[in-house]
Design a protein around this motif. Sequence first.
Motif, PDB file in Angstrom:
ATOM      1  N   HIS A 579       0.832  -1.208   0.000  1.00  0.00           N
ATOM      2  CA  HIS A 579       0.000   0.000   0.000  1.00  0.00           C
ATOM      3  C   HIS A 579       0.866   1.258   0.000  1.00  0.00           C
ATOM      4  CE1 HIS A 579      -3.811  -1.953   0.195  1.00  0.00           C
ATOM      5  NE2 HIS A 579      -3.544  -2.589   1.340  1.00  0.00           N
ATOM      6  N   GLU A 580       1.976   1.215   0.777  1.00  0.00           N
ATOM      7  CA  GLU A 580       2.889   2.358   0.784  1.00  0.00           C
ATOM      8  C   GLU A 580       3.499   2.567  -0.606  1.00  0.00           C
ATOM      9  OE1 GLU A 580       5.791   1.760   3.808  1.00  0.00           O
ATOM     10  OE2 GLU A 580       4.351   1.876   5.461  1.00  0.00           O
ATOM     11  N   ALA A 581       3.876   1.470  -1.261  1.00  0.00           N
ATOM     12  CA  ALA A 581       4.449   1.568  -2.602  1.00  0.00           C
ATOM     13  C   ALA A 581       3.441   2.129  -3.582  1.00  0.00           C
ATOM     14  CB  ALA A 581       4.942   0.200  -3.051  1.00  0.00           C
ATOM     15  N   GLN A 582       2.161   1.710  -3.426  1.00  0.00           N
ATOM     16  CA  GLN A 582       1.124   2.229  -4.314  1.00  0.00           C
ATOM     17  C   GLN A 582       0.983   3.740  -4.155  1.00  0.00           C
ATOM     18  OE1 GLN A 582      -2.228  -0.243  -3.241  1.00  0.00           O
ATOM     19  NE2 GLN A 582      -2.076  -1.397  -5.156  1.00  0.00           N
ATOM     20  N   GLU A 583       1.040   4.192  -2.901  1.00  0.00           N
ATOM     21  CA  GLU A 583       0.933   5.637  -2.670  1.00  0.00           C
ATOM     22  C   GLU A 583       2.111   6.379  -3.302  1.00  0.00           C
ATOM     23  OE1 GLU A 583       0.606   6.251   1.503  1.00  0.00           O
ATOM     24  OE2 GLU A 583      -1.377   5.297   1.654  1.00  0.00           O
ATOM     25  N   MET A 584       3.324   5.810  -3.156  1.00  0.00           N
ATOM     26  CA  MET A 584       4.508   6.432  -3.742  1.00  0.00           C
ATOM     27  C   MET A 584       4.395   6.484  -5.257  1.00  0.00           C
ATOM     28  SD  MET A 584       7.523   4.792  -1.363  1.00  0.00           S
ATOM     29  CE  MET A 584       8.804   5.598  -2.313  1.00  0.00           C
ATOM     30  N   LEU A 585       3.934   5.412  -5.866  1.00  0.00           N
ATOM     31  CA  LEU A 585       3.781   5.374  -7.328  1.00  0.00           C
ATOM     32  C   LEU A 585       2.749   6.391  -7.787  1.00  0.00           C
ATOM     33  CD1 LEU A 585       3.940   1.533  -8.047  1.00  0.00           C
ATOM     34  CD2 LEU A 585       5.560   3.277  -8.813  1.00  0.00           C
ATOM     35  N   GLU A 586       1.659   6.507  -7.013  1.00  0.00           N
ATOM     36  CA  GLU A 586       0.643   7.492  -7.386  1.00  0.00           C
ATOM     37  C   GLU A 586       1.236   8.906  -7.373  1.00  0.00           C
ATOM     38  OE1 GLU A 586      -2.515   6.846  -4.651  1.00  0.00           O
ATOM     39  OE2 GLU A 586      -3.196   4.998  -5.640  1.00  0.00           O
ATOM     40  N   ASN A 587       2.061   9.162  -6.352  1.00  0.00           N
ATOM     41  CA  ASN A 587       2.718  10.473  -6.278  1.00  0.00           C
ATOM     42  C   ASN A 587       3.672  10.666  -7.457  1.00  0.00           C
ATOM     43  OD1 ASN A 587       1.401  11.110  -3.891  1.00  0.00           O
ATOM     44  ND2 ASN A 587       3.023  10.239  -2.594  1.00  0.00           N
ATOM     45  N   MET A 588       4.411   9.587  -7.791  1.00  0.00           N
ATOM     46  CA  MET A 588       5.339   9.666  -8.919  1.00  0.00           C
ATOM     47  C   MET A 588       4.569   9.901 -10.217  1.00  0.00           C
ATOM     48  SD  MET A 588       8.057   6.654  -7.949  1.00  0.00           S
ATOM     49  CE  MET A 588       8.984   6.872  -9.454  1.00  0.00           C
ATOM     50  N   GLU A 591       3.708  13.530 -10.379  1.00  0.00           N
ATOM     51  CA  GLU A 591       4.888  14.330 -10.722  1.00  0.00           C
ATOM     52  C   GLU A 591       5.284  14.147 -12.182  1.00  0.00           C
ATOM     53  OE1 GLU A 591       7.975  13.299  -8.023  1.00  0.00           O
ATOM     54  OE2 GLU A 591       6.947  14.113  -6.253  1.00  0.00           O
ATOM     55  N   LEU A 592       5.140  12.866 -12.690  1.00  0.00           N
ATOM     56  CA  LEU A 592       5.487  12.596 -14.090  1.00  0.00           C
ATOM     57  C   LEU A 592       4.573  13.365 -15.036  1.00  0.00           C
ATOM     58  CD1 LEU A 592       7.243  11.004 -16.093  1.00  0.00           C
ATOM     59  CD2 LEU A 592       5.595   9.132 -15.932  1.00  0.00           C
ATOM     60  N   LYS A 593       3.303  13.431 -14.709  1.00  0.00           N
ATOM     61  CA  LYS A 593       2.356  14.179 -15.556  1.00  0.00           C
ATOM     62  C   LYS A 593       2.714  15.668 -15.562  1.00  0.00           C
ATOM     63  CE  LYS A 593      -1.605  11.081 -15.034  1.00  0.00           C
ATOM     64  NZ  LYS A 593      -2.964  10.938 -14.474  1.00  0.00           N
ATOM     65  N   GLN A 594       3.055  16.161 -14.398  1.00  0.00           N
ATOM     66  CA  GLN A 594       3.441  17.580 -14.314  1.00  0.00           C
ATOM     67  C   GLN A 594       4.697  17.842 -15.141  1.00  0.00           C
ATOM     68  OE1 GLN A 594       3.858  18.232 -10.109  1.00  0.00           O
ATOM     69  NE2 GLN A 594       1.631  18.445  -9.771  1.00  0.00           N
ATOM     70  N   LEU A 612      11.706   6.596 -17.549  1.00  0.00           N
ATOM     71  CA  LEU A 612      11.064   6.687 -16.237  1.00  0.00           C
ATOM     72  C   LEU A 612       9.626   6.193 -16.286  1.00  0.00           C
ATOM     73  CD1 LEU A 612      11.235   7.630 -13.325  1.00  0.00           C
ATOM     74  CD2 LEU A 612      10.574   9.934 -14.056  1.00  0.00           C
ATOM     75  N   THR A 613       8.928   6.497 -17.370  1.00  0.00           N
ATOM     76  CA  THR A 613       7.543   6.030 -17.527  1.00  0.00           C
ATOM     77  C   THR A 613       7.483   4.511 -17.537  1.00  0.00           C
ATOM     78  OG1 THR A 613       6.985   8.022 -18.775  1.00  0.00           O
ATOM     79  CG2 THR A 613       5.501   6.130 -18.999  1.00  0.00           C
ATOM     80  N   LYS A 614       8.416   3.883 -18.311  1.00  0.00           N
ATOM     81  CA  LYS A 614       8.426   2.413 -18.375  1.00  0.00           C
ATOM     82  C   LYS A 614       8.723   1.798 -17.015  1.00  0.00           C
ATOM     83  CE  LYS A 614       9.769   2.123 -23.256  1.00  0.00           C
ATOM     84  NZ  LYS A 614      10.820   1.674 -24.230  1.00  0.00           N
ATOM     85  N   ASN A 615       9.657   2.398 -16.299  1.00  0.00           N
ATOM     86  CA  ASN A 615       9.995   1.860 -14.973  1.00  0.00           C
ATOM     87  C   ASN A 615       8.792   1.936 -14.016  1.00  0.00           C
ATOM     88  OD1 ASN A 615      12.615   1.263 -15.700  1.00  0.00           O
ATOM     89  ND2 ASN A 615      13.440   3.243 -15.033  1.00  0.00           N
ATOM     90  N   ILE A 616       8.093   3.065 -14.081  1.00  0.00           N
ATOM     91  CA  ILE A 616       6.911   3.217 -13.208  1.00  0.00           C
ATOM     92  C   ILE A 616       5.843   2.186 -13.562  1.00  0.00           C
ATOM     93  CG2 ILE A 616       4.982   4.757 -12.660  1.00  0.00           C
ATOM     94  CD1 ILE A 616       6.943   7.092 -12.792  1.00  0.00           C
ATOM     95  N   GLN A 617       5.631   1.956 -14.881  1.00  0.00           N
ATOM     96  CA  GLN A 617       4.623   0.960 -15.304  1.00  0.00           C
ATOM     97  C   GLN A 617       4.985  -0.443 -14.811  1.00  0.00           C
ATOM     98  OE1 GLN A 617       4.580   1.521 -19.561  1.00  0.00           O
ATOM     99  NE2 GLN A 617       3.110   3.232 -19.452  1.00  0.00           N
TER     100      GLN A 617
END
Length: 799
Positions: A579-588, A591-594, A612-617
């Motif tokens: 769940h913590e990782a999911q929250e971090m990814l959501e934040n990332m 930030e990526l969209k911005q 970076l996009t591929k890594n996040i996916q």
Amino acid sequence: MVNCCSMDNKTLAVLEFPRVLDQVAKHASFSVAQELVQHLRPIDNAGEIQQRQQRTREARLLINTHDDIGVGGARDIRDLVGRARRNGVLDSSDLLEISSTLVSARTLMRRMEKVILEVQELRKISMRLLPPSGIIDAISAAISDRGEVLDTASVKLAEIRREMKRANERLLSKINGIISGQQTASMLQETIVTQRNGRLVVPLRAEFKGQLKGIIHDQSASGQTLFVEPLVVVEANNKLAELQLAERDEVRRILSELSLKVGQQASQIEQIVVDLGTFDFYMACARYAEQTNAAEPLIAGKSERAILLYEARHPLLPPEKVVPLDIDLDPQTFMMVITGPNTGGKTVTLKTVGLMVCMAQSGLHIPALSGSTLPIFKNVFADIGDEQSIEQSLSTFSGHITNIVRILKKANTQSLVLLDELGAGTDPQEGAALAQALLAYLVSHKISAFVATHYPELKTYAHMTDGVVNASMEFNMHSLKPTFHLTQGLPGRSNALLIAERLGLPEEILIEARSGISPDELRTEDLLDEINRQRQLARKARNKAERERQKATKLRQQLSRRMDEIEEERVKTLEEARHEAQEMLENMQVELKQTRRALSKARKPLEVVEPLTKNIQQLEKKVEKPVERHEAPKVRRPLKVGHKVVVSSLNLEAEVTALGQEEIEVMAGALRMRVALTDIRRKNDSEENLEPIEGNVHINTEAAAYTGGLKSVFVSSPGIELDLRGKTADEALEALEGYLDQAYLSALPSVRIIHGKGSGKLRTEVRGALRRSQYVKSWKIGLDTEGGDGVTVAYLEAG
């Protein structure tokens, strides 16, 4: 209910069978059933015995599932019905009692029609309880619940009572006018109206006699008061009296008419009373069986003579004090010689066996465990107790011999003979010789017998003679008291010298006593002592092993629960991290969209953020995957025979009696039924799943009935059947040994050994091995439907 067996009445008295019936009769609801109980006697017709046993079993089922079913307010109305048959006129209370009994019969019949259980025999009885048409309605329409004939009983009676009411009102009006007059009131003791000889009168003071014209009907004890009927009301009183006579005649006519209806249906009503009594009789038998924790005995076929009793208890001894006994006599063994100390339980054992037979053949369930099997005996003879007769100048020995002579004249291969202290009361040498000769006679005539004795010669005879087995009552050498436990297969040892030594008899006397005993006999006694000691050690070792096994099982269960807890903690920790990782990814992602918008706005290439996009996916795919639960190896908690379960579809508590792969057999009260595993749950544990049975296991209805909840059955087994046909004796015994070992470890309650009939050699070897096996508690010949004498069913010790 007809008793078609002339069982020896003297034996029934000696065995105290009437006392057992007294206990059963206490559970009957009305006198007809009590009378049937007191007249109950053993029968020898197999079909009728099975029918009685089935009815008792069905009654126990009703008690456990429909405890409100019964004969209600039924009474024995046969005398009243008989009077009506002879044109007698019954009073209203008698007719009300008849109606109440018929209503009870009708109610019971209707209740039984709605019962969906398998109670065919009792339902047959209840279907005969339909009351004769019109009688209940006729009595109810004419007589109130208080036993009064109603106005509506007839048009004439209603008219008479209306007229009576008007006449009574006119009479009261006149006489009240008299007593309310000022002149008359002064002449009365009290201004009241009373009654004498059915006439309304006033209490006139004696000094005014003659001043009030009327008829004197009575006077007070002191003579101060005269009870006078004024002349002005005589005619009104006469009219009321006439109407009262008319009412009496009409009431009698109505009662006579109702009595005639009863008399015309007398035979049917009497049969209903008998059927009500029969129904209540079996309910009484069932209540007694429930009270004594009894079981339905299995009745052997005509050609079968095996006697199998598991934990049989004398029904008249206190349950908390009685010591159960096990008896296992195969068809080739029809005599047991029981030795042991005085007051050690030999006589109780003989009476227990006799009572088990008499109760079973009477349709009563016996105080023993399920699976107990008894043959049918034409008669039971007993020579138990002191037969001394002062009137006939007979000694104890002569009394016993006289009784034995009577028994030998009547006994045959279909008889059971019980002999207590055979040959006692005379010279020991002659008594022993006579006793051995009597045993030889019984053996040669193949008469089933249980014999209690002190003679050592009979132990040897039993050991050396086919068809005879030794048994002994155990004696505790530490407490110097009998244990009342019966041990089959071993004769009792003499304890006289050991007891004397324990009590402090001088050593030189004991040495002298031993010198007078044959060395062979001393060695035999020592051998018996060693055998008993080894049996005790084996029993203790087995109990210790069982305790250790239970401890190990408990430890495994504790470990399994701890592993579950650890796994829960691991899963919880990983889920929190996910769940913590999911929250971090959501934040990332935000930030990526911005960053993308900023690059797009600045007209910069977006390729720089693609890695970076591929890594996040990729991280998202990993985080989305739920944490896998690693199930710890479970400690299997198999369903066992004896476990309490609930049949979900019926919401009925039951006990497991046999197990199959997809079905199990359970017992609810006296009802045995098969249900699917998916339809049951453990009692008080609705969420626990019950696993199907593994291995080659199938339910055998007859064999399963023998288990009766005695033993535990694990779900993993080698199968309950072993076929030894075609093997040599050595091959068969080797296969049997391995099979029994595996069956015991699998905790099977019973197994079937198929050896065929043939010459009988393989059968003898197999049964001998079963008798010697430490795993086998008892065995019996298979039923006709299982292969008869070609099959042996063995019951295993609890593993």
